[in-house]
Design an enzyme around this catalytic site. Sequence first.
Site, PDB file in Angstrom:
ATOM      1  N   SER A 144       3.399  -2.036  -1.772  1.00  0.00           N
ATOM      2  CA  SER A 144       3.989  -1.335  -0.634  1.00  0.00           C
ATOM      3  C   SER A 144       5.405  -1.849  -0.393  1.00  0.00           C
ATOM      4  O   SER A 144       5.726  -2.998  -0.703  1.00  0.00           O
ATOM      5  CB  SER A 144       3.145  -1.597   0.617  1.00  0.00           C
ATOM      6  OG  SER A 144       3.863  -1.210   1.764  1.00  0.00           O
ATOM      7  N   TYR A 150      10.583  -5.231   6.681  1.00  0.00           N
ATOM      8  CA  TYR A 150       9.607  -5.293   7.774  1.00  0.00           C
ATOM      9  C   TYR A 150       8.985  -3.919   8.014  1.00  0.00           C
ATOM     10  O   TYR A 150       9.687  -2.929   8.158  1.00  0.00           O
ATOM     11  CB  TYR A 150      10.314  -5.771   9.046  1.00  0.00           C
ATOM     12  CG  TYR A 150       9.435  -5.721  10.261  1.00  0.00           C
ATOM     13  CD1 TYR A 150       8.508  -6.728  10.495  1.00  0.00           C
ATOM     14  CD2 TYR A 150       9.506  -4.653  11.144  1.00  0.00           C
ATOM     15  CE1 TYR A 150       7.668  -6.675  11.606  1.00  0.00           C
ATOM     16  CE2 TYR A 150       8.673  -4.597  12.251  1.00  0.00           C
ATOM     17  CZ  TYR A 150       7.765  -5.614  12.471  1.00  0.00           C
ATOM     18  OH  TYR A 150       6.943  -5.554  13.552  1.00  0.00           O
TER      19      TYR A 150
HETATM   20  N1  LIG Z   1       1.100   6.742   0.934  1.00  0.00           N
HETATM   21  C1  LIG Z   1       2.018   5.894   1.312  1.00  0.00           C
HETATM   22  O1  LIG Z   1       3.010   6.264   1.977  1.00  0.00           O
HETATM   23  C2  LIG Z   1       1.908   4.443   0.930  1.00  0.00           C
HETATM   24  C3  LIG Z   1       3.007   3.607   1.181  1.00  0.00           C
HETATM   25  C4  LIG Z   1       2.919   2.269   0.828  1.00  0.00           C
HETATM   26  C5  LIG Z   1       1.752   1.772   0.277  1.00  0.00           C
HETATM   27  N2  LIG Z   1       0.698   2.609   0.045  1.00  0.00           N
HETATM   28  C6  LIG Z   1      -0.516   2.031  -0.536  1.00  0.00           C
HETATM   29  O2  LIG Z   1      -0.887   2.753  -1.696  1.00  0.00           O
HETATM   30  C7  LIG Z   1      -2.314   2.749  -1.832  1.00  0.00           C
HETATM   31  C8  LIG Z   1      -2.810   4.185  -1.991  1.00  0.00           C
HETATM   32  O3  LIG Z   1      -2.475   4.895  -0.816  1.00  0.00           O
HETATM   33  P1  LIG Z   1      -2.652   6.492  -0.683  1.00  0.00           P
HETATM   34  O4  LIG Z   1      -1.668   6.920   0.343  1.00  0.00           O
HETATM   35  O5  LIG Z   1      -2.652   7.127  -2.009  1.00  0.00           O
HETATM   36  O6  LIG Z   1      -4.121   6.569  -0.033  1.00  0.00           O
HETATM   37  P2  LIG Z   1      -5.151   7.800   0.049  1.00  0.00           P
HETATM   38  O7  LIG Z   1      -4.452   9.105  -0.010  1.00  0.00           O
HETATM   39  O8  LIG Z   1      -5.980   7.491   1.265  1.00  0.00           O
HETATM   40  O9  LIG Z   1      -6.060   7.619  -1.268  1.00  0.00           O
HETATM   41  C9  LIG Z   1      -6.776   6.454  -1.423  1.00  0.00           C
HETATM   42  C10 LIG Z   1      -7.539   6.482  -2.734  1.00  0.00           C
HETATM   43  O10 LIG Z   1      -8.090   5.181  -2.914  1.00  0.00           O
HETATM   44  C11 LIG Z   1      -9.490   5.271  -3.101  1.00  0.00           C
HETATM   45  N3  LIG Z   1     -10.057   4.038  -2.553  1.00  0.00           N
HETATM   46  C12 LIG Z   1      -9.940   3.571  -1.293  1.00  0.00           C
HETATM   47  N4  LIG Z   1     -10.588   2.400  -1.181  1.00  0.00           N
HETATM   48  C13 LIG Z   1     -11.115   2.126  -2.401  1.00  0.00           C
HETATM   49  C14 LIG Z   1     -11.925   1.076  -2.910  1.00  0.00           C
HETATM   50  N5  LIG Z   1     -12.298   0.049  -2.147  1.00  0.00           N
HETATM   51  N6  LIG Z   1     -12.296   1.116  -4.208  1.00  0.00           N
HETATM   52  C15 LIG Z   1     -11.928   2.150  -4.995  1.00  0.00           C
HETATM   53  N7  LIG Z   1     -11.170   3.164  -4.575  1.00  0.00           N
HETATM   54  C16 LIG Z   1     -10.783   3.158  -3.285  1.00  0.00           C
HETATM   55  C17 LIG Z   1      -9.884   6.546  -2.361  1.00  0.00           C
HETATM   56  O11 LIG Z   1     -11.115   7.078  -2.837  1.00  0.00           O
HETATM   57  P3  LIG Z   1     -12.539   6.639  -2.190  1.00  0.00           P
HETATM   58  O12 LIG Z   1     -12.341   6.617  -0.699  1.00  0.00           O
HETATM   59  O13 LIG Z   1     -13.497   7.666  -2.665  1.00  0.00           O
HETATM   60  O14 LIG Z   1     -12.846   5.283  -2.744  1.00  0.00           O
HETATM   61  C18 LIG Z   1      -8.715   7.448  -2.750  1.00  0.00           C
HETATM   62  O15 LIG Z   1      -8.883   7.942  -4.049  1.00  0.00           O
HETATM   63  C19 LIG Z   1      -2.840   2.048  -0.574  1.00  0.00           C
HETATM   64  O16 LIG Z   1      -3.097   0.695  -0.874  1.00  0.00           O
HETATM   65  C20 LIG Z   1      -1.711   2.168   0.405  1.00  0.00           C
HETATM   66  O17 LIG Z   1      -1.728   1.130   1.381  1.00  0.00           O
HETATM   67  C21 LIG Z   1       0.746   3.930   0.359  1.00  0.00           C
END
Ligand SMILES: NC(=O)c1ccc[n+]([C@@H]2O[C@H](COP(=O)([O-])OP(=O)(O)OC[C@H]3O[C@@H](n4cnc5c(N)ncnc54)[C@H](OP(=O)(O)O)[C@@H]3O)[C@@H](O)[C@H]2O)c1
Length: 262
Positions: A144, A150
């Site tokens: 992230s 921050y």
């Molecule tokens: N989107 C952003 O703006 C952003 C910015 C900075 C960082 N991030 C980080 O990037 C990562 C992905 O975010 P996203 O926005 O793509 O989230 P998302 O749209 O909520 O998708 C999350 C994915 O992760 C899977 N998942 C969640 N917990 C899991 C677990 N314990 N084991 C295996 N799979 C799991 C979910 O499937 P299931 O629920 O079926 O397991 C889903 O496929 C996160 O760590 C988030 O904090 C995102």
Amino acid sequence: MDLQLKGKTALVLAASKGLGKATAESLAKEGADIVLGARNAEILERTASEISKKFGVRTLSIVTDVSRAEDAARFIETAVSEYGKIDILVNNAGGPPFGKFEDFPDSEWEQAFQQNLMSTVRFSRLAVPHMISAGSGRIINIISLSVKTYLENSVLSTSMRLAVVGMAKMLSNELGPHQITVNNVAPGIMLTDRTKETLFKHMPPGKTEAEMLAERAKDIPIRRIGRPEELAALISFLASPIAGYITGTTIAVDGGAVRSIL
Ligand SMILES: NC(=O)c1ccc[n+]([C@@H]2O[C@H](COP(=O)([O-])OP(=O)(O)OC[C@H]3O[C@@H](n4cnc5c(N)ncnc54)[C@H](OP(=O)(O)O)[C@@H]3O)[C@@H](O)[C@H]2O)c1
């Protein structure tokens, strides 16, 4: 540019939705076969079959909770027995909850530790021997932007991601002689389900979703929220043989949101 990913085996975790799914699609578009993991079997299988139909590559879905050691072991074992090799590992997981430092008891810290740090430790540790015996490999961790600037209410995420940055740097040194690269990608705000849930949770009356998105983007130089495929494109590049001299780094994909100069 041909990324030379045809026939490579890429393991993508947390891949049924959001950034993980976009990554799986981007690698598949370049011709890589994909092993996908996430917890919800139905959504995962749907994503896997969508990808194999759309891009004509082999996909395999393995129901996995990345925070569980036994799931990590089963995932890697199954992937290797089906594909015989691991060329690319993309470590990803759901994000920990947002909140203030005083909101979180030990149990929440422990969950974030297992999900966002130990998952990366375990999947990498299990994949590395296969990469070493192949004489090459790519490990890419989705973390992230909070490791660079921050980010309000992100104490769990920031703490765990910074540990990933440290670990990746150590690993990149140890694994460099085996032609294995280890890098982190740091997304700013990207339009995924997680972002929509966070952003639209408390909608002020009379505001539209489009207005909320525009408001959130007003301090980002590019003036919009990122698209998941914009992060995925960088991951595919880092996963390619072409990126063989890039290792131990953390690259932001943030529309210019971080204001520090270096
Ligand atoms: N989107 C952003 O703006 C952003 C910015 C900075 C960082 N991030 C980080 O990037 C990562 C992905 O975010 P996203 O926005 O793509 O989230 P998302 O749209 O909520 O998708 C999350 C994915 O992760 C899977 N998942 C969640 N917990 C899991 C677990 N314990 N084991 C295996 N799979 C799991 C979910 O499937 P299931 O629920 O079926 O397991 C889903 O496929 C996160 O760590 C988030 O904090 C995102």
